[in-house]
Write a protein that holds these residues in place. Sequence first.
Motif, PDB file in Angstrom:
ATOM      1  N   ASP A 199      -9.933 -23.735  -3.815  1.00 16.57           N
ATOM      2  CA  ASP A 199     -10.889 -25.011  -4.103  1.00 16.57           C
ATOM      3  C   ASP A 199     -11.520 -25.049  -5.547  1.00 16.57           C
ATOM      4  OD1 ASP A 199     -12.431 -27.218  -3.037  1.00 16.57           O
ATOM      5  OD2 ASP A 199     -14.220 -26.162  -3.665  1.00 16.57           O
ATOM      6  N   GLY A 200     -11.638 -23.796  -6.171  1.00  8.55           N
ATOM      7  CA  GLY A 200     -12.534 -23.829  -7.433  1.00  8.55           C
ATOM      8  C   GLY A 200     -11.968 -23.982  -8.735  1.00  8.55           C
ATOM      9  N   ASP A 201     -12.449 -24.574  -9.779  1.00  9.10           N
ATOM     10  CA  ASP A 201     -12.122 -24.546 -11.136  1.00  9.10           C
ATOM     11  C   ASP A 201     -12.981 -23.327 -12.004  1.00  9.10           C
ATOM     12  OD1 ASP A 201     -10.801 -26.781 -10.398  1.00  9.10           O
ATOM     13  OD2 ASP A 201     -12.578 -28.086 -10.603  1.00  9.10           O
ATOM     14  N   GLY A 202     -12.588 -23.493 -13.245  1.00  7.15           N
ATOM     15  CA  GLY A 202     -13.364 -22.432 -14.195  1.00  7.15           C
ATOM     16  C   GLY A 202     -12.776 -21.150 -13.755  1.00  7.15           C
ATOM     17  N   ASP A 203     -13.751 -20.262 -13.458  1.00  4.39           N
ATOM     18  CA  ASP A 203     -13.305 -18.747 -13.305  1.00  4.39           C
ATOM     19  C   ASP A 203     -12.306 -18.722 -12.270  1.00  4.39           C
ATOM     20  OD1 ASP A 203     -15.293 -18.098 -15.182  1.00  4.39           O
ATOM     21  OD2 ASP A 203     -16.893 -17.426 -13.815  1.00  4.39           O
ATOM     22  N   ALA A 204     -12.171 -19.738 -11.321  1.00  7.24           N
ATOM     23  CA  ALA A 204     -11.099 -19.431 -10.325  1.00  7.24           C
ATOM     24  C   ALA A 204      -9.738 -19.860 -10.634  1.00  7.24           C
ATOM     25  CB  ALA A 204     -11.443 -20.364  -9.359  1.00  7.24           C
ATOM     26  N   LEU A 205      -9.598 -20.429 -11.886  1.00  2.97           N
ATOM     27  CA  LEU A 205      -8.084 -20.564 -12.532  1.00  2.97           C
ATOM     28  C   LEU A 205      -7.837 -19.678 -13.354  1.00  2.97           C
ATOM     29  CD1 LEU A 205      -8.890 -24.426 -13.553  1.00  2.97           C
ATOM     30  CD2 LEU A 205      -7.576 -23.457 -11.565  1.00  2.97           C
ATOM     31  N   VAL A 206      -7.329 -18.591 -12.747  1.00  2.00           N
ATOM     32  CA  VAL A 206      -7.018 -17.193 -13.422  1.00  2.00           C
ATOM     33  C   VAL A 206      -5.509 -17.057 -12.536  1.00  2.00           C
ATOM     34  CG1 VAL A 206      -9.186 -16.471 -14.271  1.00  2.00           C
ATOM     35  CG2 VAL A 206      -8.386 -16.031 -11.950  1.00  2.00           C
ATOM     36  N   THR A 207      -4.741 -15.904 -13.119  1.00  2.39           N
ATOM     37  CA  THR A 207      -3.887 -15.355 -12.512  1.00  2.39           C
ATOM     38  C   THR A 207      -3.432 -14.061 -12.875  1.00  2.39           C
ATOM     39  OG1 THR A 207      -1.528 -15.944 -12.065  1.00  2.39           O
ATOM     40  CG2 THR A 207      -2.064 -15.845 -14.508  1.00  2.39           C
ATOM     41  N   GLY A 208      -2.807 -13.367 -11.864  1.00  6.80           N
ATOM     42  CA  GLY A 208      -2.750 -11.981 -11.928  1.00  6.80           C
ATOM     43  C   GLY A 208      -3.875 -10.986 -12.046  1.00  6.80           C
ATOM     44  N   ARG A 209      -4.754 -11.457 -11.061  1.00 12.00           N
ATOM     45  CA  ARG A 209      -5.931 -10.600 -10.721  1.00 12.00           C
ATOM     46  C   ARG A 209      -6.085 -10.394  -9.279  1.00 12.00           C
ATOM     47  NH1 ARG A 209      -9.130 -12.680 -15.036  1.00 12.00           N
ATOM     48  NH2 ARG A 209      -7.473 -13.257 -16.819  1.00 12.00           N
ATOM     49  N   TYR A 210      -6.970  -9.241  -9.113  1.00 16.51           N
ATOM     50  CA  TYR A 210      -7.310  -8.658  -7.890  1.00 16.51           C
ATOM     51  C   TYR A 210      -8.934  -8.775  -7.769  1.00 16.51           C
ATOM     52  CZ  TYR A 210      -7.993  -4.792  -4.421  1.00 16.51           C
ATOM     53  OH  TYR A 210      -8.372  -4.097  -3.499  1.00 16.51           O
TER      54      TYR A 210
END
Length: 246
Positions: A199-210
């Motif tokens: 649902d989120g933007d900003g810090d949620a728009l990342v990839t390849g993370r755990y």
Amino acid sequence: MARILVTGSTDGIGLETARTLQGLGHDVVFHARSDERAAALDAEVLVADLGSLEQTRAMAAAAGKFDVVIHNAGIGGQDERRETGDGIERTFQVNVLAPYVLTALMPRPQRLVYLTSGLEAVGVADLADLQYRAKPWHGMQSYSDSKLHDVALAFAVARLWPDVYSNAVDPGWIRTKLGGPNATDELPIGAATQVWLADGDGDALVTGRYFKWRQQLRPNPAVHDRGYQDGLLRACAELSGVALPL
């Protein structure tokens, strides 16, 4: 509003995740293992037993386009080694091969979330015997291995599909049928990170993370090994007959 699929969403963390996203105004499609389980939901539901390659492929064909897919479905450690009707060890097929097949066959979404477990830390990246055919069976180890493979799958997709946000989430030890009555945390905590990534933007728009509880953690170092990632993708392609499109 996004169109979102949550696999394994008839109970537990999956149900909590789907209902929370519905409450935020998203168009959520649930997934059930059987028609009987689907009947309990007042919602759009895809039905497939992910322990069947035929049903998993059929689900992918029927699913259509989604903005977000949350691969929540999974099973815990089995007391004894069991194979599905496809002749594949059940924990590996449901926890790893099914999300791989759905990822490969469904239209590419904007965001992918793969549920893992903190036990990925003790998983073993043994590509030579993914299905415990030669080594002694150990249910919790096979489960831990499968959760390690899920993180590797998420990271491989993030690397190969740079136009997609692909991440792995440890929901924590949550009181569900899988987590058991002694688990330390409640359902809303277990669903919160997946909801944020969907649902989120900003810090949620990342990839390849755990992630765990919206905090980035360091996964088992094995998941960063491209040889392991690619070997896992090859093994899944060979077992399923489905190649991940590049």
